[in-house]
Write a protein that holds these residues in place. Sequence first.
Motif, PDB file in Angstrom:
ATOM      1  N   GLY A 142      34.904  49.689 -80.644  1.00  0.00           N
ATOM      2  CA  GLY A 142      34.303  50.722 -81.489  1.00  0.00           C
ATOM      3  C   GLY A 142      33.337  50.159 -82.516  1.00  0.00           C
ATOM      4  N   ILE A 143      32.577  49.133 -82.130  1.00  0.00           N
ATOM      5  CA  ILE A 143      31.666  48.463 -83.054  1.00  0.00           C
ATOM      6  C   ILE A 143      30.591  49.423 -83.573  1.00  0.00           C
ATOM      7  N   PHE A 144      30.153  50.348 -82.750  1.00  0.00           N
ATOM      8  CA  PHE A 144      29.152  51.311 -83.200  1.00  0.00           C
ATOM      9  C   PHE A 144      29.648  52.087 -84.412  1.00  0.00           C
ATOM     10  N   SER A 180      22.453  46.248 -87.003  1.00  0.00           N
ATOM     11  CA  SER A 180      21.893  45.576 -85.826  1.00  0.00           C
ATOM     12  C   SER A 180      22.975  45.223 -84.817  1.00  0.00           C
ATOM     13  N   SER A 181      24.100  44.660 -85.262  1.00  0.00           N
ATOM     14  CA  SER A 181      25.159  44.279 -84.319  1.00  0.00           C
ATOM     15  C   SER A 181      25.801  45.509 -83.684  1.00  0.00           C
ATOM     16  N   MET A 204      29.060  41.647 -82.597  1.00  0.00           N
ATOM     17  CA  MET A 204      28.530  42.336 -81.416  1.00  0.00           C
ATOM     18  C   MET A 204      29.398  42.099 -80.183  1.00  0.00           C
ATOM     19  N   ALA A 205      29.941  40.899 -80.057  1.00  0.00           N
ATOM     20  CA  ALA A 205      30.788  40.591 -78.905  1.00  0.00           C
ATOM     21  C   ALA A 205      31.956  41.565 -78.784  1.00  0.00           C
ATOM     22  N   GLY A 206      32.396  42.124 -79.918  1.00  0.00           N
ATOM     23  CA  GLY A 206      33.500  43.073 -79.881  1.00  0.00           C
ATOM     24  C   GLY A 206      33.236  44.295 -79.033  1.00  0.00           C
ATOM     25  N   ALA A 207      31.972  44.626 -78.807  1.00  0.00           N
ATOM     26  CA  ALA A 207      31.635  45.769 -77.953  1.00  0.00           C
ATOM     27  C   ALA A 207      31.647  45.413 -76.479  1.00  0.00           C
ATOM     28  N   PHE A 208      31.613  44.105 -76.159  1.00  0.00           N
ATOM     29  CA  PHE A 208      31.477  43.652 -74.769  1.00  0.00           C
ATOM     30  C   PHE A 208      32.763  43.091 -74.193  1.00  0.00           C
ATOM     31  N   LEU A 209      33.819  43.002 -75.000  1.00  0.00           N
ATOM     32  CA  LEU A 209      35.030  42.313 -74.569  1.00  0.00           C
ATOM     33  C   LEU A 209      35.650  42.962 -73.341  1.00  0.00           C
TER      34      LEU A 209
END
Length: 487
Positions: A330-332, A183-184, A128-133
């Motif tokens: 691009g985690i989604f 979920s992530s 999930m952190a990959g979307a917030f970096l």
Amino acid sequence: MAANFTTPWLDTGDNAWQLTAASLVALQSVPGLVVLYAGIMRSKWAINSAFMAFYGFAAVLITWVLWAYKMGFGIYMLPFVGRPGPVVTMAQELEQSCLPSAGVCQNFPLSTMVYFQFVFAAITIVIMAGAFLGRMNFHAWMIFVPLWITFSYTIGAYSLWGGGFLYQRGVIDYSGGYVIHISSGTAGFVGAHWIGPRLAADREDSRPNNILCVLIGAGILWIGWNGFNGGDPYAASADAGAAVLNTNVATAMSLLCWTICDMIYFKKPSVLGAVQGMITGLVAITPAAGVVAGWGAICIGFASGTIPWLSMNIMGKKVAYFRKIDDTLGIFHTHTVAGFVGGMCVGLFATVEGCASFGISNPGGAIEGNGKQVYLQLYGALFIIAWNIVWTSLIMMFIKYVLRIPLRMSEAELLAGDDAVHGEAAYVLGPCEAHEHLLAGHYIKRSETGPGELGLGGAIIGHDPHAKAELPAKSAGNGVGEEIKHD
């Protein structure tokens, strides 16, 4: 011998494999995704990105043993969550692992199960952190992690794995396509909405600072997935072997399909694209690994190498709403979309033999005449998506409006990056000890580099040491006389 006498339920082979599988999954986060994140971001964000993953791994473990494990795998409290409580005494650690709400026990100790399930919870946060970096306030992240594990992750874990209502209804999530990936990815996308975007300059120039580090992290991620999927039968069983083989088959197929799509559309094969294809293959096979046949794994790999590619490269770039939300990596697309694809493929391709080997009573999927499984898989996915949309939003609003902690860094921190946030730089390329007043990294230079010196301003070679150094407005060639760029 004494241990076996006092613990007749203990199978040392199962315990050894479960601990090995757990360690492989742990390595996917630390150092796998830590290194991948450090390399895939601009160098000004390398430390912050790696540290978000590093901190998340540690924070989840303390949360897990103090109350969250029992919420996900303990005694029934509500149809979607167990009763919270600690697992910290020696008696608890040495007793046999059992899932009371599911009515099953394993041939290894509870301590092994707690650690195995922890590494899954931890990698969910790290993904999930990959979307917030590149812009999330680290203080907000520190609070977000235990709250999200408590109010979101444990719900999915109990509902699908711990004996909750989705488990009872027959939704299949072999190893976390729903609990971890949907979920992530959903929480990452929703969280990115609340946090806001990176600086425009960081979005426009988002070239990785070290692609070789990305490949090292990706390699650890791929091989570590043998433990990710191979450990979920909770035994060194035949189904564990099938899950490992299917995982690698689907991943290889997905990587090849993504690369071919890149070559057709962009006219060039991309190593970063190949990594994305690898990830989507790993994600899509996760809910299905031990219940589908090898040909089903190939079909899943084809779907995961094409559908998320279209989602990321067509929908993500042409639909205004997706362009507006700054999902950094691009985690989604790589996790929500790929996890959903894999979940639906379970409904289509699950086999009777695979389900039986895994220890569940489902009569396979649509290919076995059980079309109802497709509906059940859709039902489970929609629940996980809806829960994460609501609770990720509530947690973000609590941090922002109740605790009054900004979700996004200040403009000054966003400009400076690691040096302003952590006081550290990933690559200290200069200055030397004689110029300690200069700052390395991307921070604003406080004084000019002298003629003939290598510093923050660039390299000037062959000039009169007493002459004023001048940099041409634009230069090309081997780097002499031009500004050194770290990205």
